[in-house]
Structures are given as structure tokens and as C-alpha cells.
Design a protein around this motif. Sequence first.
Motif, mmCIF file in Angstrom:
data_model
loop_
_atom_site.group_PDB
_atom_site.id
_atom_site.type_symbol
_atom_site.label_atom_id
_atom_site.label_comp_id
_atom_site.label_asym_id
_atom_site.label_seq_id
_atom_site.Cartn_x
_atom_site.Cartn_y
_atom_site.Cartn_z
ATOM 1 N N LEU A 1 67.233 34.837 87.298
ATOM 2 C CA LEU A 1 68.298 35.445 86.498
ATOM 3 C C LEU A 1 67.718 35.906 85.167
ATOM 4 O O LEU A 1 67.114 35.128 84.436
ATOM 5 C CB LEU A 1 69.420 34.417 86.258
ATOM 6 C CG LEU A 1 70.543 34.815 85.295
ATOM 7 C CD1 LEU A 1 71.332 36.006 85.829
ATOM 8 C CD2 LEU A 1 71.485 33.622 85.053
ATOM 9 N N LEU A 2 67.879 37.185 84.864
ATOM 10 C CA LEU A 2 67.416 37.764 83.599
ATOM 11 C C LEU A 2 68.645 38.101 82.755
ATOM 12 O O LEU A 2 69.502 38.864 83.186
ATOM 13 C CB LEU A 2 66.606 39.037 83.849
ATOM 14 C CG LEU A 2 65.414 38.924 84.805
ATOM 15 C CD1 LEU A 2 64.807 40.298 85.058
ATOM 16 C CD2 LEU A 2 64.358 37.974 84.242
ATOM 17 N N SER A 3 68.726 37.525 81.558
ATOM 18 C CA SER A 3 69.864 37.787 80.660
ATOM 19 C C SER A 3 69.319 38.257 79.314
ATOM 20 O O SER A 3 68.630 37.496 78.617
ATOM 21 C CB SER A 3 70.699 36.510 80.452
ATOM 22 O OG SER A 3 71.112 35.984 81.690
ATOM 23 N N ALA A 4 69.618 39.505 78.963
ATOM 24 C CA ALA A 4 69.128 40.079 77.711
ATOM 25 C C ALA A 4 70.268 40.135 76.698
ATOM 26 O O ALA A 4 71.347 40.659 76.984
ATOM 27 C CB ALA A 4 68.583 41.478 77.948
ATOM 28 N N ASP A 5 69.989 39.567 75.524
ATOM 29 C CA ASP A 5 71.017 39.558 74.477
ATOM 30 C C ASP A 5 70.347 39.286 73.141
ATOM 31 O O ASP A 5 69.374 38.531 73.071
ATOM 32 C CB ASP A 5 72.061 38.470 74.785
ATOM 33 C CG ASP A 5 73.336 38.654 73.966
ATOM 34 O OD1 ASP A 5 73.532 39.769 73.441
ATOM 35 O OD2 ASP A 5 74.104 37.689 73.829
ATOM 36 N N GLY B 1 72.500 42.881 78.777
ATOM 37 C CA GLY B 1 72.962 42.860 80.162
ATOM 38 C C GLY B 1 72.283 41.731 80.913
ATOM 39 O O GLY B 1 71.477 40.993 80.363
ATOM 40 N N ALA B 2 72.651 41.604 82.194
ATOM 41 C CA ALA B 2 72.079 40.536 83.014
ATOM 42 C C ALA B 2 72.061 40.950 84.474
ATOM 43 O O ALA B 2 72.936 41.680 84.941
ATOM 44 C CB ALA B 2 72.879 39.250 82.850
ATOM 45 N N THR B 3 71.045 40.465 85.196
ATOM 46 C CA THR B 3 70.944 40.700 86.635
ATOM 47 C C THR B 3 69.989 39.676 87.223
ATOM 48 O O THR B 3 69.410 38.862 86.499
ATOM 49 C CB THR B 3 70.456 42.131 86.944
ATOM 50 O OG1 THR B 3 70.599 42.368 88.344
ATOM 51 C CG2 THR B 3 68.996 42.325 86.534
ATOM 52 N N LEU C 1 67.967 48.172 84.036
ATOM 53 C CA LEU C 1 68.907 48.062 85.153
ATOM 54 C C LEU C 1 69.593 49.414 85.346
ATOM 55 O O LEU C 1 70.048 50.017 84.372
ATOM 56 C CB LEU C 1 69.938 46.972 84.834
ATOM 57 C CG LEU C 1 70.929 46.587 85.929
ATOM 58 C CD1 LEU C 1 70.195 45.980 87.122
ATOM 59 C CD2 LEU C 1 71.951 45.596 85.384
ATOM 60 N N ASP C 2 69.633 49.900 86.603
ATOM 61 C CA ASP C 2 70.298 51.198 86.804
ATOM 62 C C ASP C 2 71.824 51.014 86.702
ATOM 63 O O ASP C 2 72.349 49.909 86.702
ATOM 64 C CB ASP C 2 69.869 51.837 88.136
ATOM 65 C CG ASP C 2 70.482 51.160 89.352
ATOM 66 O OD1 ASP C 2 71.241 50.191 89.177
ATOM 67 O OD2 ASP C 2 70.191 51.595 90.484
#
Length: 372
Positions: free
Chosen positions: A34-38, A65-67, A91-92
Motif C-alpha cells: 500500500l502506497l499512501s502519499a500525503d 493519493g493512495a493505491t 497513478l492514472d
Amino acid sequence: MRVILERSNLLKSLSHVYRVVERRNTIPILSNVLLSADGQSLELKATDLDLSVTEATAANVEQAGATTVPAHLLHDIVRKLPDGSEVMLKLDESGNSMTVAAGRSSFRLQCLPKADFPELAASGFSHMFRMESSDLRDLIDKTQFAISTEETRYYLNGIYFHAVEVDGKLKLRSVATDGHRLARAEIEAPAGCEGMPGIIIPRKTVGELQKLVDDPDVAVTVELSETKIRFTIGAIVLTSKLIDGTFPDYQRVIPTGNDKELIIDRQSFSAAVDRVSTVSSERGRAVKLSITEGQVTLTVNNPDSGSATEEIPAGYESDPIEIGFNARYLLDVAGQLSGSDAKFMLADAGSPTIIQDTSDTATLYVLMPMRV
């Protein structure tokens, strides 16, 4: 989501979390990280439902965002990118794929939504204490080799951590046993250990911890309950379920009446065991120790290939004794000792033997003998 960060930072964090992910998974989301950017960081998280590792690393977050993406695949890609490069993760708009770009390289990875990623609930911790990472590493390193791999005795598939009073002082103790050998280590109990439940930390969690406590100057925060434990090591958070079982009364296994003392040079002994066990058909074959005043003779007999003997000087003043041990177990214990001399406390050929460093009484090992 759009993030730019140093390859070295991303690789370091990925290498801490991706190992938790099993290569073969029947549940697809468990193969992903899980990648969470903030804010100014990218948080990476991986789990196998029993254990989760999270780490945040500095990043230039252009769009939060996160994915989730395949963990081993992302690690392999980042590992092969040029050193010193900057990596862009984007992320698209559909959320179904993520671009990993660095220099002239570009990769497109399939994503699964963040909402599918399982959370390992981490609340209700009853005890919390801080300890030096070097102390935690000692407690693990000195005992983990004795963890049982026999799945039927699942309560032995980890290290038993508990607080115990010794001579009026509270100690934090780690114990592991597989029924053939036992390892016990202890340190002064950190403040906050009082009244903590005895817990069994699973083998996989122990293995991950060993890799994470590599910086001796970092303090580790430990939070635990009867079912879970959480370690915070700098920017890394490891949360794990505990083994739900009762660890046996190991004190009953530690002999108290062994009165025959053998002092032997640790390195000479280890090298001699390694040499004579070469003729064994497998490493588990017994090596016989014939102990007389001032000397130990090591013997291995293998009807298929031959025999070996070696004599080494030793400090011993009791009655002669012959006793057999598993050669690999002897080498494992010798590898854990750090002093120049090893001390064996023996009783007879059929009783367990205590092995210690002559300089370190807080750590002890118990070996069951073998028939020879």
C-alpha cells in the motif's frame, strides 16, 4: 497521486516492508504494498494478515493519493534502477495502473484499490516501554536459533518474552526451545514492563525484527497486549499478532544440580566439532565427548564412511564422563557465545547440560544429550 522521490529512499523503505509479503498468495491484495502519499512523505505498508510493517519516507508529493501495487515486482524494478536517480510514481486517472518512471525507464504496474487493503487492528495495548535496539537485538539473536519449526507444537514456534524477578530485580527475559535445546537471555527490565503478560512472538516476526533493529543507537518503543505487539523503530512500525498458546514451564528443564564443570576454548572447540562432524552422514549425527582431567576427546563414528577423533585441552577436574550431543546444536550454541571460553556444567551422560559464556551469566543454553 503523483510523487517524486530519491531511488535510495524508496528502495530502503521497500526493502523493509516487502519481505512481509509471501511470494505465493491466494488473496491477490496480500501480494501488494500500500502506497499512501500525503504532505511531504510516502508511506509504504505490507501485511500477511498476521504481521504488518509500515514505513514513511521523505518525498515530493505533487498530488496526494493512495493505491496498492505488487510488492516484489516494485522492489525488483526500483532495485534495478540507476543509483542516484529520482523516481516518479504516478497513478492514472482510472486508478487501475501506476507508472513508475526514472530517467529513460518507464514501467506500468497493475493496481488494486486501497479500500481492499486489510487493516491489522492495532489498539488496546495494555503495556508500553522503551528499550535500546541493541538490547532487543541481543534478546532475539541469542535465542532465535532454538525456535522450534515443528508446526504441531505451535506454542514453541516463537520466542517467549516475559518479565521475571531475579534476586529482587526485574528482568526482561527471552526464551526459545524446540525440545532438544533451550536458549535463555535476559536484560534489566525497562520501566513499563511491570505486570506485562508473558507473550510468544512468532518466528516470522522475530526474523523481520532481526533485520529492522540494525541501528544500535535507535530506541525501540514496544507496545503489547495479550494478543498483539507493536514495535516502533524510528520511522518503521511493525505490528504482529502473538501466538495464542501457553509456553511450557521452561524452568523445570534447566538443571540445578550439575556439578561437573568443563572450561574449554570456544573457538578451538567449535572448529574441532566442525572437523570431526565432517564424516557424519548428516549434520544431525552425534559427536561423543570423552571428558577427562585436562582434556576432551571428540569422536564421530559413521558406519558408512568412517570415523574421526580430535583431542583438545580443557579445564576439568571431576570424574571422567562420556556424553553425546547433536553436532549441529553444539555449533549453533558455540556460535552464540561471545567470550573466549565456554563453560559446560554436566551431570551424567543422560542428563541435560548447561552451556554458558564464562563472562556472561545472564545467558544460558541447555542441550539434551544423545545416545552414542
